[in-house]
Design a protein around this motif. Sequence first.
Motif, PDB file in Angstrom:
ATOM      1  N   ARG A   1       0.928  -1.171  -0.134  1.00 23.45           N
ATOM      2  CA  ARG A   1       0.070  -0.036  -0.084  1.00 23.45           C
ATOM      3  C   ARG A   1       0.940   1.323   0.099  1.00 23.45           C
ATOM      4  O   ARG A   1       0.646   1.995  -0.701  1.00 23.45           O
ATOM      5  CB  ARG A   1      -0.780   0.006   1.425  1.00 23.45           C
ATOM      6  N   VAL A   2       1.945   1.263   0.802  1.00 20.66           N
ATOM      7  CA  VAL A   2       2.808   2.174   1.169  1.00 20.66           C
ATOM      8  C   VAL A   2       3.453   2.489  -0.299  1.00 20.66           C
ATOM      9  O   VAL A   2       3.501   3.642  -0.984  1.00 20.66           O
ATOM     10  CB  VAL A   2       3.763   2.256   2.108  1.00 20.66           C
ATOM     11  N   CYS A   3       4.003   1.604  -1.002  1.00 21.60           N
ATOM     12  CA  CYS A   3       4.785   1.713  -2.307  1.00 21.60           C
ATOM     13  C   CYS A   3       3.811   2.275  -3.288  1.00 21.60           C
ATOM     14  O   CYS A   3       4.077   2.994  -4.063  1.00 21.60           O
ATOM     15  CB  CYS A   3       5.406   0.501  -2.388  1.00 21.60           C
ATOM     16  N   ASP A   4       2.750   1.742  -3.320  1.00 24.51           N
ATOM     17  CA  ASP A   4       1.646   2.273  -4.366  1.00 24.51           C
ATOM     18  C   ASP A   4       1.198   3.584  -4.073  1.00 24.51           C
ATOM     19  O   ASP A   4       1.196   4.575  -4.905  1.00 24.51           O
ATOM     20  CB  ASP A   4       0.297   1.338  -4.198  1.00 24.51           C
ATOM     21  N   ALA A   5       1.213   3.999  -2.824  1.00 23.78           N
ATOM     22  CA  ALA A   5       1.037   5.467  -2.607  1.00 23.78           C
ATOM     23  C   ALA A   5       2.113   6.203  -3.028  1.00 23.78           C
ATOM     24  O   ALA A   5       1.787   7.670  -3.594  1.00 23.78           O
ATOM     25  CB  ALA A   5       0.667   5.621  -1.328  1.00 23.78           C
ATOM     26  N   MET A   6       3.466   5.979  -2.860  1.00 24.93           N
ATOM     27  CA  MET A   6       4.457   6.604  -3.346  1.00 24.93           C
ATOM     28  C   MET A   6       4.576   6.712  -4.916  1.00 24.93           C
ATOM     29  O   MET A   6       4.652   7.614  -5.408  1.00 24.93           O
ATOM     30  CB  MET A   6       5.799   5.866  -2.857  1.00 24.93           C
TER      31      MET A   6
ATOM     32  N   ALA B   1      11.629   2.060   1.589  1.00 23.20           N
ATOM     33  CA  ALA B   1      12.844   2.646   1.119  1.00 23.20           C
ATOM     34  C   ALA B   1      13.690   1.761   0.608  1.00 23.20           C
ATOM     35  O   ALA B   1      14.296   1.961  -0.634  1.00 23.20           O
ATOM     36  CB  ALA B   1      13.462   3.799   2.052  1.00 23.20           C
ATOM     37  N   ALA B   2      13.915   0.620   1.054  1.00 22.64           N
ATOM     38  CA  ALA B   2      15.025  -0.371   0.634  1.00 22.64           C
ATOM     39  C   ALA B   2      14.573  -0.915  -0.703  1.00 22.64           C
ATOM     40  O   ALA B   2      15.475  -1.461  -1.493  1.00 22.64           O
ATOM     41  CB  ALA B   2      15.175  -1.398   1.786  1.00 22.64           C
ATOM     42  N   VAL B   3      13.360  -1.101  -0.946  1.00 23.78           N
ATOM     43  CA  VAL B   3      12.986  -2.101  -2.174  1.00 23.78           C
ATOM     44  C   VAL B   3      11.994  -0.800  -3.197  1.00 23.78           C
ATOM     45  O   VAL B   3      12.092  -1.278  -4.359  1.00 23.78           O
ATOM     46  CB  VAL B   3      11.930  -2.880  -1.626  1.00 23.78           C
TER      47      VAL B   3
ATOM     48  N   VAL C   1      15.587   3.674  -2.421  1.00 21.42           N
ATOM     49  CA  VAL C   1      15.966   5.050  -2.348  1.00 21.42           C
ATOM     50  C   VAL C   1      16.404   5.314  -1.024  1.00 21.42           C
ATOM     51  O   VAL C   1      16.276   4.607   0.003  1.00 21.42           O
ATOM     52  CB  VAL C   1      14.365   5.751  -2.643  1.00 21.42           C
ATOM     53  N   PRO C   2      16.905   6.682  -0.634  1.00 20.17           N
ATOM     54  CA  PRO C   2      17.516   7.077   0.613  1.00 20.17           C
ATOM     55  C   PRO C   2      16.308   7.168   1.659  1.00 20.17           C
ATOM     56  O   PRO C   2      15.040   7.369   1.300  1.00 20.17           O
ATOM     57  CB  PRO C   2      18.007   8.377   0.465  1.00 20.17           C
ATOM     58  N   HIS C   3      16.401   7.103   3.047  1.00 21.59           N
ATOM     59  CA  HIS C   3      15.545   7.595   3.874  1.00 21.59           C
ATOM     60  C   HIS C   3      15.955   8.256   5.192  1.00 21.59           C
ATOM     61  O   HIS C   3      17.132   8.143   5.494  1.00 21.59           O
ATOM     62  CB  HIS C   3      14.531   6.343   4.320  1.00 21.59           C
ATOM     63  N   VAL C   4      15.161   9.141   5.659  1.00 24.23           N
ATOM     64  CA  VAL C   4      15.512   9.783   6.876  1.00 24.23           C
ATOM     65  C   VAL C   4      14.687   9.275   8.022  1.00 24.23           C
ATOM     66  O   VAL C   4      13.204   9.004   7.867  1.00 24.23           O
ATOM     67  CB  VAL C   4      15.023  11.124   6.791  1.00 24.23           C
ATOM     68  N   GLN C   5      15.126   8.845   9.221  1.00 21.06           N
ATOM     69  CA  GLN C   5      14.454   8.348  10.222  1.00 21.06           C
ATOM     70  C   GLN C   5      14.153   9.470  11.414  1.00 21.06           C
ATOM     71  O   GLN C   5      15.004  10.266  11.362  1.00 21.06           O
ATOM     72  CB  GLN C   5      15.186   7.278  11.143  1.00 21.06           C
ATOM     73  N   VAL C   6      12.747   9.669  11.469  1.00 21.63           N
ATOM     74  CA  VAL C   6      12.393  10.461  12.712  1.00 21.63           C
ATOM     75  C   VAL C   6      11.574   9.712  13.503  1.00 21.63           C
ATOM     76  O   VAL C   6      10.320   9.888  13.659  1.00 21.63           O
ATOM     77  CB  VAL C   6      11.627  11.734  11.945  1.00 21.63           C
TER      78      VAL C   6
ATOM     79  N   LEU D   1      10.452 -11.384   9.537  1.00 22.14           N
ATOM     80  CA  LEU D   1      11.246 -12.464   8.620  1.00 22.14           C
ATOM     81  C   LEU D   1      11.538 -11.882   7.363  1.00 22.14           C
ATOM     82  O   LEU D   1      12.361 -12.409   6.512  1.00 22.14           O
ATOM     83  CB  LEU D   1      10.287 -13.595   8.390  1.00 22.14           C
ATOM     84  N   LEU D   2      10.792 -10.952   6.662  1.00 21.42           N
ATOM     85  CA  LEU D   2      11.493 -10.075   5.537  1.00 21.42           C
ATOM     86  C   LEU D   2      11.772  -8.875   5.649  1.00 21.42           C
ATOM     87  O   LEU D   2      11.187  -8.047   6.673  1.00 21.42           O
ATOM     88  CB  LEU D   2      10.032 -10.074   4.441  1.00 21.42           C
ATOM     89  N   GLY D   3      13.009  -8.505   5.131  1.00 22.87           N
ATOM     90  CA  GLY D   3      13.689  -7.280   5.495  1.00 22.87           C
ATOM     91  C   GLY D   3      14.858  -7.050   4.719  1.00 22.87           C
ATOM     92  O   GLY D   3      15.447  -7.830   4.167  1.00 22.87           O
ATOM     93  N   ALA D   4      15.337  -5.945   5.231  1.00 25.93           N
ATOM     94  CA  ALA D   4      16.801  -5.571   4.513  1.00 25.93           C
ATOM     95  C   ALA D   4      17.533  -4.842   5.683  1.00 25.93           C
ATOM     96  O   ALA D   4      17.060  -4.187   6.487  1.00 25.93           O
ATOM     97  CB  ALA D   4      16.297  -4.643   3.233  1.00 25.93           C
TER      98      ALA D   4
END
Length: 368
Positions: free
Chosen positions: A97-102, A129-131, A136-141, A167-170
């Motif tokens: 959902r998040v990637c579609d919105a992006m 951001a990893a996929v 793409v880069p990301h900023v953690q707030v 279990l799924l990540g990067a």
Amino acid sequence: MNRSAGMSSDPGFVKPVIVRAGDISYEALIGAGLLQRVGHETARVLRGPRCAVIADANTAGLYGEPVMHSLKEAGFAPTLVSVPPGEGAKTLEQLGRVCDAMSEARLDRTSFVVALGGGVIGDLAGFAAAVFHRGVPHVQVPTTLLAQVDSSIGGKTAVNTAAGKNLLGAVHQPALVVSDVDVLRTLPPRELRQGFAEIIKHAVIADPALLDVVATPAAIDFAAVVRRNVEIKAAVVARDDRDLLGQRAVLNFGHTIGHGIERAGDYRRFLHGEAISLGILGACEVSVRRAGFTEAERRKVFDAISGCGLPTRLPADVSSDAITAALAADKKFERGEIRFVVTPRLGAAHLTDAVTMDDLSAAIAKLR
Ligand SMILES: NC(=O)c1ccc[n+]([C@@H]2O[C@H](COP(=O)([O-])OP(=O)(O)OC[C@H]3O[C@@H](n4cnc5c(N)ncnc54)[C@H](O)[C@@H]3O)[C@@H](O)[C@H]2O)c1
Ligand SMILES: [Zn+2]
């Protein structure tokens, strides 16, 4: 702006903690009033212009507006993407959902992600951001104490699946971390408390002085405490950024028994930090039996945990069998070998294979 010279001329200057991971490094900024500076600080390291601010319904409502405003002021074109609050959002479905919105907001590989929330959002948005467009880069707030002292640093991102947590990540390091300690004021007390468990973990493995700091929770200077914890985690990450050498394992102190307890409670009964408090006490007990940790030191950790209002006793209806069964399913118990982190003395920790299932059962029994 060149920060190495003339830094005092900038009234908002906060001395960053530098996090090194492999051949990259990034700044963690920690202080008050930093949400308003997210755009300005991000502009030093990223160009965009398009970006997605990923938040949960709570953090979007509380802090979405100032962060969006700050990004726009710095010339970025942000889109706010919100997911439901809680661990339930760490799924492939929400990731999609998040990637579609992006994509809908026409973000592309020149864009970036801002993770505005606790550890759940940090993990989900970091993974997005990893996929997204292969990364793409990301900023953690980070907006919870747990996320500020722990999960926002080190680049681990993930979602859960039916088979288990994370279990799924990067491993995808952020380009910048901005921890505004003012946001901790709106955290529900139970959420604030659970963050102290990771602080106590850092105290045991690296800096016993932190135990004295948490002894008076009401008087805490959060900027100083978050900074010290970020330094500790960053030092470990620098030695083993991809978690391949076993060095980063010390960060799992208290997490073997803790995860067993979390699982025995069906991930609903205890917050992560609550289960980890019990796990830390269990690991201290194992360390008394196997690593030369003293009873007086164990008592000191017990007092710190109890002083923070975190649990020191297992509820009667959480069975020891359920915990040991959950331990057997743990990643760290591969091939029947137990790789356990012990502390020989306050301020130090290492992995050992000298711990037996009997040691763990005895330590769990002592939590009654
Ligand atoms: N990547 C890592 O290295 C790492 C390390 C530790 C934990 N984690 C992950 O972190 C997650 C737990 O994170 P968490 O405890 O921060 O939970 P969370 O992100 O769910 O936040 C807890 C609750 O507090 C709310 N909230 C957040 N900030 C707030 C604020 N400032 N004011 C008011 N409410 C606020 C959230 O909406 C949520 O309801 C787990 O999924 C865990 O796996 C990751
Ligand atoms: Zn933890």
